[in-house]
Design a protein around this motif. Sequence first.
Motif, PDB file in Angstrom:
ATOM      1  N   GLY A   1      40.417  33.687  33.805  1.00  0.00           N
ATOM      2  CA  GLY A   1      40.389  35.153  33.801  1.00  0.00           C
ATOM      3  C   GLY A   1      40.251  35.728  35.192  1.00  0.00           C
ATOM      4  O   GLY A   1      40.861  36.759  35.509  1.00  0.00           O
ATOM      5  N   ALA A   2      39.461  35.080  36.044  1.00  0.00           N
ATOM      6  CA  ALA A   2      39.303  35.566  37.412  1.00  0.00           C
ATOM      7  C   ALA A   2      40.617  35.430  38.192  1.00  0.00           C
ATOM      8  O   ALA A   2      40.974  36.303  38.998  1.00  0.00           O
ATOM      9  N   LEU A   3      41.347  34.339  37.955  1.00  0.00           N
ATOM     10  CA  LEU A   3      42.658  34.182  38.594  1.00  0.00           C
ATOM     11  C   LEU A   3      43.632  35.265  38.128  1.00  0.00           C
ATOM     12  O   LEU A   3      44.388  35.836  38.926  1.00  0.00           O
TER      13      LEU A   3
ATOM     14  N   LEU B   1      43.008  38.550  39.825  1.00  0.00           N
ATOM     15  CA  LEU B   1      43.665  38.636  41.131  1.00  0.00           C
ATOM     16  C   LEU B   1      45.121  39.040  40.969  1.00  0.00           C
ATOM     17  O   LEU B   1      45.623  39.920  41.711  1.00  0.00           O
ATOM     18  N   LEU B   2      45.815  38.436  40.015  1.00  0.00           N
ATOM     19  CA  LEU B   2      47.215  38.794  39.791  1.00  0.00           C
ATOM     20  C   LEU B   2      47.358  40.242  39.323  1.00  0.00           C
ATOM     21  O   LEU B   2      48.371  40.883  39.610  1.00  0.00           O
ATOM     22  N   HIS B   3      46.345  40.745  38.617  1.00  0.00           N
ATOM     23  CA  HIS B   3      46.384  42.114  38.093  1.00  0.00           C
ATOM     24  C   HIS B   3      46.063  43.145  39.174  1.00  0.00           C
ATOM     25  O   HIS B   3      46.774  44.152  39.305  1.00  0.00           O
ATOM     26  N   ARG B   4      45.025  42.887  39.952  1.00  0.00           N
ATOM     27  CA  ARG B   4      44.542  43.885  40.906  1.00  0.00           C
ATOM     28  C   ARG B   4      45.141  43.719  42.307  1.00  0.00           C
ATOM     29  O   ARG B   4      45.244  44.704  43.049  1.00  0.00           O
ATOM     30  N   ALA B   5      45.510  42.499  42.689  1.00  0.00           N
ATOM     31  CA  ALA B   5      46.008  42.266  44.049  1.00  0.00           C
ATOM     32  C   ALA B   5      47.193  41.310  44.017  1.00  0.00           C
ATOM     33  O   ALA B   5      47.138  40.211  44.576  1.00  0.00           O
ATOM     34  N   PRO B   6      48.294  41.685  43.349  1.00  0.00           N
ATOM     35  CA  PRO B   6      49.448  40.761  43.253  1.00  0.00           C
ATOM     36  C   PRO B   6      50.035  40.422  44.616  1.00  0.00           C
ATOM     37  O   PRO B   6      50.565  39.320  44.804  1.00  0.00           O
ATOM     38  N   ALA B   7      49.940  41.344  45.589  1.00  0.00           N
ATOM     39  CA  ALA B   7      50.500  41.060  46.913  1.00  0.00           C
ATOM     40  C   ALA B   7      49.743  39.924  47.596  1.00  0.00           C
ATOM     41  O   ALA B   7      50.344  39.109  48.316  1.00  0.00           O
TER      42      ALA B   7
ATOM     43  N   PRO C   1      49.209  40.111  33.102  1.00  0.00           N
ATOM     44  CA  PRO C   1      47.926  39.400  33.205  1.00  0.00           C
ATOM     45  C   PRO C   1      47.034  39.593  31.980  1.00  0.00           C
ATOM     46  O   PRO C   1      46.429  38.634  31.491  1.00  0.00           O
ATOM     47  N   ALA C   2      46.953  40.831  31.467  1.00  0.00           N
ATOM     48  CA  ALA C   2      46.114  41.071  30.291  1.00  0.00           C
ATOM     49  C   ALA C   2      46.677  40.348  29.067  1.00  0.00           C
ATOM     50  O   ALA C   2      45.929  39.748  28.290  1.00  0.00           O
ATOM     51  N   GLY C   3      47.996  40.400  28.871  1.00  0.00           N
ATOM     52  CA  GLY C   3      48.607  39.712  27.743  1.00  0.00           C
ATOM     53  C   GLY C   3      48.430  38.212  27.829  1.00  0.00           C
ATOM     54  O   GLY C   3      48.197  37.553  26.807  1.00  0.00           O
ATOM     55  N   ALA C   4      48.545  37.648  29.034  1.00  0.00           N
ATOM     56  CA  ALA C   4      48.335  36.212  29.198  1.00  0.00           C
ATOM     57  C   ALA C   4      46.910  35.833  28.828  1.00  0.00           C
ATOM     58  O   ALA C   4      46.675  34.807  28.166  1.00  0.00           O
ATOM     59  N   TYR C   5      45.938  36.658  29.223  1.00  0.00           N
ATOM     60  CA  TYR C   5      44.537  36.346  28.901  1.00  0.00           C
ATOM     61  C   TYR C   5      44.278  36.471  27.401  1.00  0.00           C
ATOM     62  O   TYR C   5      43.536  35.673  26.827  1.00  0.00           O
ATOM     63  N   GLU C   6      44.901  37.447  26.763  1.00  0.00           N
ATOM     64  CA  GLU C   6      44.744  37.581  25.317  1.00  0.00           C
ATOM     65  C   GLU C   6      45.271  36.342  24.595  1.00  0.00           C
ATOM     66  O   GLU C   6      44.673  35.877  23.624  1.00  0.00           O
ATOM     67  N   GLN C   7      46.380  35.802  25.071  1.00  0.00           N
ATOM     68  CA  GLN C   7      46.928  34.604  24.445  1.00  0.00           C
ATOM     69  C   GLN C   7      45.985  33.420  24.603  1.00  0.00           C
ATOM     70  O   GLN C   7      45.771  32.645  23.662  1.00  0.00           O
TER      71      GLN C   7
ATOM     72  N   LEU D   1      35.680  40.157  32.062  1.00  0.00           N
ATOM     73  CA  LEU D   1      37.012  39.957  32.631  1.00  0.00           C
ATOM     74  C   LEU D   1      38.091  40.563  31.736  1.00  0.00           C
ATOM     75  O   LEU D   1      39.073  41.139  32.227  1.00  0.00           O
ATOM     76  N   ARG D   2      37.929  40.435  30.446  1.00  0.00           N
ATOM     77  CA  ARG D   2      38.901  40.980  29.509  1.00  0.00           C
ATOM     78  C   ARG D   2      39.010  42.494  29.664  1.00  0.00           C
ATOM     79  O   ARG D   2      40.113  43.050  29.704  1.00  0.00           O
ATOM     80  N   LEU D   3      37.874  43.160  29.745  1.00  0.00           N
ATOM     81  CA  LEU D   3      37.888  44.612  29.905  1.00  0.00           C
ATOM     82  C   LEU D   3      38.501  45.008  31.242  1.00  0.00           C
ATOM     83  O   LEU D   3      39.246  45.995  31.335  1.00  0.00           O
ATOM     84  N   ALA D   4      38.200  44.249  32.304  1.00  0.00           N
ATOM     85  CA  ALA D   4      38.771  44.559  33.617  1.00  0.00           C
ATOM     86  C   ALA D   4      40.278  44.384  33.621  1.00  0.00           C
ATOM     87  O   ALA D   4      41.008  45.174  34.247  1.00  0.00           O
ATOM     88  N   LEU D   5      40.765  43.361  32.928  1.00  0.00           N
ATOM     89  CA  LEU D   5      42.207  43.128  32.886  1.00  0.00           C
ATOM     90  C   LEU D   5      42.938  44.213  32.107  1.00  0.00           C
ATOM     91  O   LEU D   5      44.126  44.468  32.353  1.00  0.00           O
TER      92      LEU D   5
END
Length: 722
Positions: free
Chosen positions: A86-88, A91-97, A160-166, A235-239
């Motif tokens: 979730g932490a990884l 990063l992809l959600h908030r700072a993809p660059a 990122p959120a959908g991947a974590y839900e899966q 992490l889920r809520l943040a994503l």
Amino acid sequence: MTAAEIARLAGVGRAAVSNWRRRHPDFPRPVGGTDASPTFALDEVESWLRAQGKIAELPLLERAWQLVDTLRDPAGHAAAPLVEAGALLLLLHRAPARWAELADQPDTRLATALPRAVADTAVHTLGPDAPRDLRLPHLLGSTQLDLARLLAALAAQAGPAGAYEQLLTRHTEANSRQLSPTPPEAARLLAAVAGVPATVLDPAAGLGAVLLAHPPTTGRYGQDADPVAAALARLRLALHTPAEDPGPLPLDLRTGDALRADAYPGDTFEAVLCQPPYNERDWGHDELQFDTRWPGGLVPPRGESELAWVLHCLARTRPGGLAALLLPPTVAARRAGRRIRAELLRSGALRAVIALPAGAAPPYGVPLHLWVLRAPRPGDDFRQVLLVDAGAAGSAGTSAGPSTGPATAAAPEGGRDRVDWPALHRTVLDAWRGFDLAAREGLPVPADRPGVHRAMAAIDLLDDETDLSPARHVPPAAPVGGAAELSHLSGRLAELLAGLADPATLLPQAGPAVPGAGAGAGAGTVGVVTVGELVRGGALEVYSSGTGVATRPAGADPGGTPVVTDQDLAADAPPSAVLAAATGPAGDVRTRPGDVLVPALGGGTARVVPAEGPLVGAALGRQLHLLRPDPAVLDPEFLAGQFRSTAGTRRAASHATTTARLDIRRVELPRLPLPAQHHLGAAFARLAAFDSTLTRAATLARTLTQAATDALATGTLAPPEA
């Protein structure tokens, strides 16, 4: 991976994997586990399935999940690797660059640079203590780096959120005996009852489903006794919060037992919502004897842990705020909790008890109650309670076939997949909002609705039992229709009975039998052929649904793609569910006219998809076989009739410990020329139509007799003259 995971991967049942192990000497050998539950190497299974043409490529989700499972410490928490995942993804959600800058770095540099980037993102999003609270690593190994790259690819597909839900879904399915998260539909119902509060607390947050049902603009607070679950929820809520929202986000999830170690002592919130743990004997009764959360010093009895949670939620609700809890129905009636229930009524705190249908939330076999309370405020003398019986309104019944009247539906059955959530939301919210508005504005409460809801004065509920079960107090619904509708039902039943063929015309006649028609039993003058041989010869295609597609009740989306289930086949009913997603998985099969549907458990049921009707274009629910014959070689009605016969399927039955299954490829059919198949198939079709009409007539007869009984019992109609 286990046999169950191989079955999921290939879209088949576990019995198919067992058959592969027996029949294919090159099937991968177990590398671990036990004799009863062996495990296999992922790469070997993937290679074998691809060589057999059973999968083209291992899905990203499966590859990511297997790496997550590999990282699990057998002595640690089963979900700990999901915190790192979730932490990884955060990063992809908030700072993809930043990930894009690191993605092409060699592993030796990425192993140290990626943890720093993840920690920086966590601090910016969740606050300075996030790396410590989440226990983020400072160095990544090769498996963790492989997982990071797979998560990036999975996030590119689903977000990122959908991947974590899966991943969370896979975790809950793999640990279903230990986990019972609140379903998103039930969480949304709780949130809808609360409205749009500025702050909301869930003191038994679990994976954060209830908090997730509120918008990111709401201050969301939670607590859970499991620190890993609290981290996952955070992490889920943040994503699910927009990436552009500035941090730190208004999310506060703490660890600890909310009854024994309240993380928010003295704090109050506009709404407190939760599904607390049930039937806890050791909830802290002895050490909490003098706790200030108990009104008037009334300590909840040792066996009433749910009422302790009710009082805890009420104590954390600010005056005028709302608390709502999902509770077992026994809480409303157990004698041990009578004094606590009476105090909630006298104080005006308890505002509504709403009975939900079975399947709304775990445990899915129990029709839970939704309790709604308002924290008392000075001068509020409102003392009425809304009792709602929403069980029937929220249950998706199955139609008993074509109908010309309003009352030919079968009695609704409870179940996780049979809750009509749109209807349930309407029933609950219409009743609650009208009642709550009257309470807040000093208006007359809405009129009672027989069979659905009733408003009662609190004093009328105070007796020796103080039983708050809605079914005990809501007046019964008016019986179906009165004389006019009963007459209509009677006429419809007479039509069905009149349309039945004379049974004598359906019976086999004396004379020469169709050659080979009894081949399934070993008789006849011609040979037999198995379904497996027909498949290999190209005369027949067989598709098995395995666990099937994700579904929801048909009432939730009338325009959705229908999904036929084994219960629909057994009841000779149209599809009772629709696809949960707009599109099914790649390669899924939809029914066509002439297909034959057979349940995996057999049972003498087989149904031909007609040229038109609700079965055409349906997806397959779980545990179904679809047989698609070549009409130039096989007659569909002939094929279905053979599957309905006892002799045709008896030899193909296989047995597990408690159930019998149909090994579809071992079913034997007589070798008949196509004209003989047509002749025999027409007779099978007449028998099937006769049975279908009888089933619909029996269902309608039960509806008619129940309606007449209710009308007589309530005095709506008088008995006929002697």
